[in-house]
Design a protein around this motif. Structure first.
Motif, PDB file in Angstrom:
ATOM      1  N   UNK A 130       2.132  -4.211  -0.632  1.00  0.00           N
ATOM      2  CA  UNK A 130       1.824  -2.918  -0.091  1.00  0.00           C
ATOM      3  C   UNK A 130       0.457  -2.757   0.485  1.00  0.00           C
ATOM      4  N   UNK A 131      -0.518  -3.764  -0.154  1.00  0.00           N
ATOM      5  CA  UNK A 131      -1.677  -3.577   0.511  1.00  0.00           C
ATOM      6  C   UNK A 131      -1.995  -4.022   1.928  1.00  0.00           C
ATOM      7  N   UNK A 132      -1.202  -5.285   2.352  1.00  0.00           N
ATOM      8  CA  UNK A 132      -1.209  -5.917   3.606  1.00  0.00           C
ATOM      9  C   UNK A 132      -0.407  -5.327   4.569  1.00  0.00           C
ATOM     10  N   UNK A 133       0.684  -4.569   3.991  1.00  0.00           N
ATOM     11  CA  UNK A 133       1.680  -4.335   5.357  1.00  0.00           C
ATOM     12  C   UNK A 133       0.788  -3.775   6.492  1.00  0.00           C
ATOM     13  N   UNK A 134       0.124  -2.638   6.170  1.00  0.00           N
ATOM     14  CA  UNK A 134      -0.661  -1.785   7.283  1.00  0.00           C
ATOM     15  C   UNK A 134      -1.555  -2.848   8.146  1.00  0.00           C
ATOM     16  N   UNK A 135      -2.189  -3.768   7.555  1.00  0.00           N
ATOM     17  CA  UNK A 135      -3.359  -4.507   7.954  1.00  0.00           C
ATOM     18  C   UNK A 135      -2.754  -5.662   8.688  1.00  0.00           C
ATOM     19  N   UNK A 136      -1.710  -6.127   8.160  1.00  0.00           N
ATOM     20  CA  UNK A 136      -0.641  -7.091   9.000  1.00  0.00           C
ATOM     21  C   UNK A 136      -0.338  -6.585  10.286  1.00  0.00           C
TER      22      UNK A 136
END
Length: 491
Positions: free
Chosen positions: A59-65
Motif C-alpha cells: 500500500x505504501x509503495x504503490x504511489x511512490x513506485x
C-alpha cells in the motif's frame, strides 16, 4: 504519451504474469500462516506481520513506485521491483526465524507494488487505442484470477511441498518474470513535480498506525512503543493534511476530496475491502485449526469467497451498461457485504463449509460488483487534468484500507480472545491456529471471538454504507469544476 510503432511482443505476457503472481501472493499467503507458526514456534503479532507487513509495504509503495517508473524508467523499475519481490520470497523460504520472514515479506510487498505500478505503465507505453484497452482489460482479469485462485493454489503447494516450498515456487516464477522483463524496451516521462514529502508522510502515518494496531493487543495500549506510534501517526496525519493543502502537486487534490460523489465511490471501495479482507486473511487459519481442514481443502473452501471476484465484475458492468443505475448496483453490493459478514455469525467448528457457504458467496459477489464499477464511476466525475491523480488516489486508498483492515481485524480478534481466555499468550497462540490441550474451551473462545469481530465489521460496513448513500443520492451534491451531469445515467 505516444505508443511505439512496434510494441514488444513480450510486454503483455511478462506484465500479466507479474500481475497474476502478485495477486496470488496477496490472497494466498494466509493459508500458510498456521504452518509457519508451528515450524517457527511463533504466534500473535509476529506471525500476523507475515501478511500485514506485505500489505503495508504494498500500500505504501504503490504511489511512490508509479511516480518512480515515470521518472526513472518503467522497465527499469519493473525489473528492480521483480528482483526485490522474488528475493523476498526466496529469503522467506530460507528464513530460520520469524523476524527474517517478516522482513522478507515487507520487501516482497514493496516489490509487488512496483510490479503493479510499473506494469501498468509498461502496458500504457507499449500499446495504444483499442490494443491498450484490451491490454488493461487482460491485466484486470489476471488480477482477478490471481485473487481467486491464490488460496487454492497455495494450499495445494503447501500440501505438496510444505510452506517453504510454496514460497520457493513463487520465487522461481518471479525469476522468469525478471528474465522476460529484461527483453522489453525502456520508456519514461519526465513530467511535472512530485510531492515526495507528502508521499513520505503518507508511508510514515500508515506504518505507525499499522504498528499500533498490531502490537497493542499484546503490549497493551499504554505501552510506550504503542503510545509513541499513535502520537507519531496522529501528528504525521496532521502534517500530511497541512502539506497536501499547500502542495503544488498534492497526492490528494482538493478538487477530488471536495467532490462528494467521487468520495462516495471511494468510500464504497473502502467499505467492500473492509468486509472482504478480514475474512480472506483470517478465515483460512480458523478452517485449519478449528475445523481441522488440510491447507489444500481450506484453499478450496476459500473459492466460495474469491471465485465471485473473478466472475461478478463483468456482470455488474453489463447491468450498468444496459441501463441499471450504478448507484443501485453498488448499494446492493454493499448490502451483500454487510449481510455476508453478519452471516459469518454462523461460523462454527462443525459442518463449517455448509455454514459459511452462503455468507462467503454474498461477500464475494458484493466485492466483485464493487471491483466492476467503482473505479469507472469515480473516474467519470474527475476532470481530465486530474485523472492520473484520481487513479493514484483510488489505488492508494484501496491499498491503505487493506493494510489497516488486516491490522484492525487481527487486533480485534486477539483482544476478544484475550478477554475470554484471560491469557494473552494463549490468545495469541489460538488466533494463530495453535490449539492446546483444552481444545473444546479454546475453540469455543476462538469461535465466539470471531463472532464478536464479525459484528464489529458488519456494523462498520453498515455505517459506511449509510454515509455512501447520502453522498451518492443526496440532492445538490457538490461536483468538480467541470460540472458534469450525473454519470450514473451516462453509458
Amino acid at each position: 504519451m505516444p505508443a511505439p510503432a512496434a510494441p514488444s511482443r513480450w510486454a503483455l505476457p511478462v506484465v500479466l504474469t507479474g500481475v497474476g503472481l502478485v495477486a496470488m501472493s496477496i490472497s494466498g499467503t494466509a493459508i500458510a500462516l498456521p504452518n509457519i507458526g508451528r515450524e517457527l514456534d511463533t504466534s500473535g503479532p509476529a506471525l500476523n506481520w507475515v501478511v500485514a507487513g506485505y500489505n503495508l509495504a504494498f500500500a505504501a509503495m504503490t504511489l511512490v513506485a508509479g511516480v518512480a517508473a515515470d521518472r526513472v524508467g518503467r522497465r527499469k523499475i519493473f525489473v528492480v521491483a521483480a528482483i526485490i519481490f522474488s528475493a523476498g520470497f526466496l529469503c522467506t523460504a530460507l528464513a530460520p526465524t520469524i523476524l527474517l520472514v517478516d522482513v522478507a515479506r515487507i520487501a516482497s510487498g514493496a516489490g509487488g507494488a512496483g510490479i503493479m505500478a510499473a506494469g501498468g505503465a509498461l502496458l500504457a507505453s507499449n500499446y495504444d487505442g483499442a490494443a491498450r484497452n484490451r491490454a488493461f482489460a487482460l491485466m484486470g482479469t489476471m488480477a482477478g484470477v490471481g485473487i481467486a485462485v491464490g488460496p487454492t493454489l497455495v494450499g495445494g503447494l503447501i500440501s505438496l511441498t510444505g510452506w517453504r516450498g510454496s514460497f520457493l515456487v513463487f520465487a522461481v516464477v518471479g525469476l522468469c518474470v525478471i528474465l522476460g522483463a529484461m527483453r522489453l524496451g525502456e520508456s519514461r516521462d519526465r513530467g511535472g513535480p512530485t510531492d515526495w514529502f507528502g508521499s513520505i508522510l503518507f508511508v510514515g502515518v500508515l506504518s505507525c498506525l499499522m504498528f499500533a494496531l498490531l502490537e497493542a493487543p499484546t503490549l497493551g495500549w499504554t505501552h510506550t512503543g504503542v503510545l509513541v506510534a499513535v502520537v507519531a501517526g496522529v501528528l504525521g496525519l496532521v502534517a500530511f493534511v497541512f502539506v497536501q493543502r499547500r502542495s503544488s502537486s498534492p497526492i490528494l487534490a482538493p478538487e477530488l476530496v471536495g467532490n462528494r460523489r467521487f468520495m462516495g465511490w471511494c468510500l464504497a471501495t473502502l467499505t467492500t475491502s473492509i468486509g472482504f479482507l478480514g475474512v480472506l486473511v483470517f478465515l483460512p487459519t480458523y478452517l485449519q485449526a478449528a475445523a481441522q481442514l488440510s491447507p489444500a481443502t481450506a484453499g478450496v473452501v476459500m473459492l466460495l469467497l474469491t471465485a465471485p471476484v473473478l466472475l461478478t465484475p463483468i456482470t455488474a458492468v453489463s447491468l450498468v451498461n444496459r441501463g441499471m443505475s450504478a448507484r443501485l448496483v453498488i448499494m446492493v453490493a454493499l448490502g451483500l457485504v454487510v449481510t455476508g459478514n453478519l452471516g459469518m455469525l454462523a461460523l462454527g467448528p462443525r459442518n463449517t463449509t455448509a455454514l459459511v457457504a452462503a455468507p462467503l458467496l454474498a461477500i464475494g459477489i458484493g466485492m466483485g460488483a464493487s471491483f466492476g464499477i467503482t473505479d469507472g464511476q469515480a473516474m467519470n466525475l474527475v476532470p481530465a487534468h486530474l485523472v492520473g491523480t484520481a487513479a493514484g488516489f483510488l489505488n492508494t486508498l484501496r491499498g491503505a484500507a487493506e493494510a489497516l483492515v488486516i491490522a484492525a481485524f487481527s487486533a480485534s480478534l486477539l483482544g476478544f480472545l484475550t478477554a475470554r481466555l484471560g491469557d494473552s499468550g494463549r490468545a495469541a497462540a489460538v488466533s494463530s491456529g495453535d490449539i492446546g490441550q483444552d481444545r473444546t474451551a479454546e475453540i469455543e473462545a476462538y469461535t465466539a471471538s470471531w463472532h464478536s469481530t464479525q459484528i464489529a465489521v458488519a456494523v462498520l460496513c453498515l455505517a459506511l454504507s449509510i454515509v455512501i448513500a447520502v453522498f451518492l443520492f443526496a440532492r445538490g451534491t457538490r461536483t468538480t469544476a467541470t460540472t458534469q451531469p450525473d454519470h450514473d445515467e451516462q453509458r
